[in-house]
Design a protein around this motif. Structure first.
Motif, mmCIF file in Angstrom:
data_model
loop_
_atom_site.group_PDB
_atom_site.id
_atom_site.type_symbol
_atom_site.label_atom_id
_atom_site.label_comp_id
_atom_site.label_asym_id
_atom_site.label_seq_id
_atom_site.Cartn_x
_atom_site.Cartn_y
_atom_site.Cartn_z
ATOM 1 N N UNK A 280 1.247 -0.901 0.145
ATOM 2 C CA UNK A 280 0.035 0.129 0.122
ATOM 3 C C UNK A 280 1.129 1.068 -0.391
ATOM 4 N N UNK A 281 2.166 1.526 0.145
ATOM 5 C CA UNK A 281 2.981 1.958 -0.006
ATOM 6 C C UNK A 281 3.471 3.070 1.005
ATOM 7 N N UNK A 282 2.974 2.438 2.193
ATOM 8 C CA UNK A 282 3.049 3.789 3.638
ATOM 9 C C UNK A 282 4.680 2.350 4.148
ATOM 10 N N UNK A 283 4.684 3.503 4.862
ATOM 11 C CA UNK A 283 6.110 3.519 6.025
ATOM 12 C C UNK A 283 5.727 2.925 6.741
ATOM 13 N N UNK A 284 6.643 2.300 7.733
ATOM 14 C CA UNK A 284 6.346 1.800 8.548
ATOM 15 C C UNK A 284 7.214 1.260 9.496
ATOM 16 N N UNK A 285 6.827 1.074 11.702
ATOM 17 C CA UNK A 285 7.636 0.608 11.933
ATOM 18 C C UNK A 285 6.685 -0.507 12.662
ATOM 19 N N UNK A 286 8.139 -1.455 13.045
ATOM 20 C CA UNK A 286 7.200 -2.928 13.936
ATOM 21 C C UNK A 286 7.697 -2.830 15.342
#
Length: 485
Positions: free
Chosen positions: A385-391
């Motif tokens: 979806x083109x999202x930048x994310x952290x885990x």
């Protein structure tokens, strides 16, 4: 779901072929007929809700079911096969006779074989007598469910190979188990169905091998969480073979299945259970030219009306629904959604107003004492979806650490990098782990950030949770990752 007074049919997307109008505001006074295709969760919920809202003098309801049961729990079949549930009758919520007593004309073992949208009629085939009949409708509900994935492999239809979609399937599997002297079971697929059937076979005393085409069990999880499931299954005595594509079912001289073959090996089997998943059953809809989505399901508007058709609704496992987190349609086969769809359809057919806004992708399952839960996006979904994310991944316990029988659990959380908005949660653990995902599901539906989640006022007592609930511990770690940029 939103329910209120009727507001008229309104405009719907798409091109509508010529037909008479049957919107609630302009419907004729004479008795109308509702035809329902499919006698399980969505179809019979729709029929029952419509009957509550309109009398038999106002609305005739005819429901077609090609199988031998109505309103049954397909989700309960693995537990019936495994012996946790005593009998078939425990999985039937309402019989055909009970529906008929409530004014619904249920026609069992009758398969609808064609839709004539211009003529407002359906063609049905009585599977016992062979009789073919055309039945007219004013309003139509399509609730044809999903069909198990059954790849066209050599030997796939051999005796001893079973799918488990209907009660008839479950009974056939039990009949085979009673006649089978060997004790080796191979389950093909390691999703929800595959894991639940692996547990059922264990309970029956079988030596179980699970052959899985993905890199780890439960492809609805990220691979790192799936590997935790793999390790737990191995500890249970289940042989798990990952990254292995089944190429054929080998048969013996008697024609029965004797092994499952991949490119690299053969796995002996006295019984083979298919748990590969399901696809929307939209054969009728496709043939009639109704709108089909990218995942093979019917497309509807918020009222569950088929897009472009004012007098046709669809619900349950044959439709696609809006993923509120990803912002796109997807196919999710769950009884919870099917029953909601049916209630909404019945309310709208009956003259009310109700909508189904979408889902966040929540699901729970278990294999023996291991609980598995997920909601929202996986890492690959976020990337797509083109999202930048952290885990953030944390280890915790289901109860206060000093309280007896506190079980270990792992919680993984995804959050959007810039905003901190929660994107997804996965939980693996023992008793008390899975249903914690409901907190995350509510947070996703309301658009909470992980920072906001940290301050949620969740219930606490040592028998139920540590002082910091595992979901909140993960949220706190994710919030720190967001702040770190």
């Amino acid at each position: 779901m939103r329910v209120g007074r009727a507001r008229g049919a309104g405009e719907v997307a798409g091109r509508t072929p010529p037909r008479r109008s049957v919107s609630p505001m302009s419907a004729p006074k004479q008795r109308e007929r509702l035809v329902v295709i499919g006698g399980d969760a969505a179809g019979m919920s729709a029929a029952s809700q419509a009957r509550r809202m309109r009398t038999p003098d106002e609305l005739e309801i005819v429901a077609f079911e090609r199988g031998g049961f109505t309103s049954f729990s397909a989700c309960g079949i693995p537990y019936w096969v495994g012996g946790t549930v005593d009998g078939l009758e425990d999985l039937v919520a309402r019989s055909p006779e009970e529906h008929r007593a409530r004014g619904i004309d249920v026609r069992m073992r009758t398969e609808v074989t064609a839709l004539d949208l211009t003529g407002h009629r359906v063609r049905s085939h009585d599977l016992d007598s062979g009789t073919v009949t055309w039945t007219g409708y004013d309003r139509l509900v399509i609730a044809t469910g999903a069909r198990p994935i059954r790849p066209p492999l050599p030997g796939i239809d051999a005796p001893g190979v079973h799918g488990v979609q209907t009660l008839d399937d479950g009974q056939a599997l039990l009949d085979t188990l009673r006649k089978t002297t060997g004790r080796r079971a191979v389950v093909v697929g390691a999703g929800y169905i595959g894991l639940e059937m692996a547990e059922a076979m264990l309970h029956r005393g079988y030596e179980v091998t699970v052959v899985n085409s993905a890199v780890a069990p439960m492809s609805t999880l990220d691979p790192d969480m799936g590997r935790l499931v793999h390790d737990a299954m191995t500890a249970m005595g289940i042989r798990v073979v990952n990254d292995a594509e089944v190429t054929k079912i080998l048969t013996g001289e008697d024609g029965r299945a004797r092994a499952v073959a991949t490119d690299d090996a053969e796995y002996p089997a006295d019984i083979v259970v298919l748990g590969i998943g399901v696809r929307p059953e939209t054969t009728l809809a496709r043939a009639a030219g109704l709108p089909i989505g990218d995942h093979g399901g019917l497309l509807t508007d918020l009222s569950m009306r088929v897009r472009g058709y004012e007098d046709i609704w669809a619900g349950g496992d044959c439709v696609e629904v809006l993923d509120l987190v990803a912002g796109r349609e997807r196919h999710i086969a769950l009884g919870t959604h099917a029953n909601k769809h049916g209630q909404i359809i019945g309310a709208n057919v009956g003259g009310g107003y109700a909508t189904f806004p979408g889902v966040v992708g929540t699901a729970v399952s278990k294999i023996c004492d291991l609980e598995i839960a997920r909601t929202g996006l996986r890492e690959k979904d976020a990337r797509a979806s083109g999202r930048q994310y952290v885990t953030a991944t944390v280890e915790s316990t289901s109860r206060a650490g000093y309280y007896p029988d506190a079980g270990r659990m792992t919680v993984k959380m995804l959050a959007e990098r810039r905003t901190g908005r929660l994107l997804g949660v996965q939980i693996i653990g023992r008793e008390g782990a899975a249903k914690r995902v409901d907190v995350a599901a509510v947070a996703l539906a309301t658009g909470l950030s992980v920072e906001q989640m940290v301050n949620l006022d969740l219930g606490y007592a040592p028998p139920f949770s540590p002082v910091w609930d595992p979901v909140l511990v993960a949220a706190r770690k994710a919030a720190r990752a967001v702040q770190a940029g």
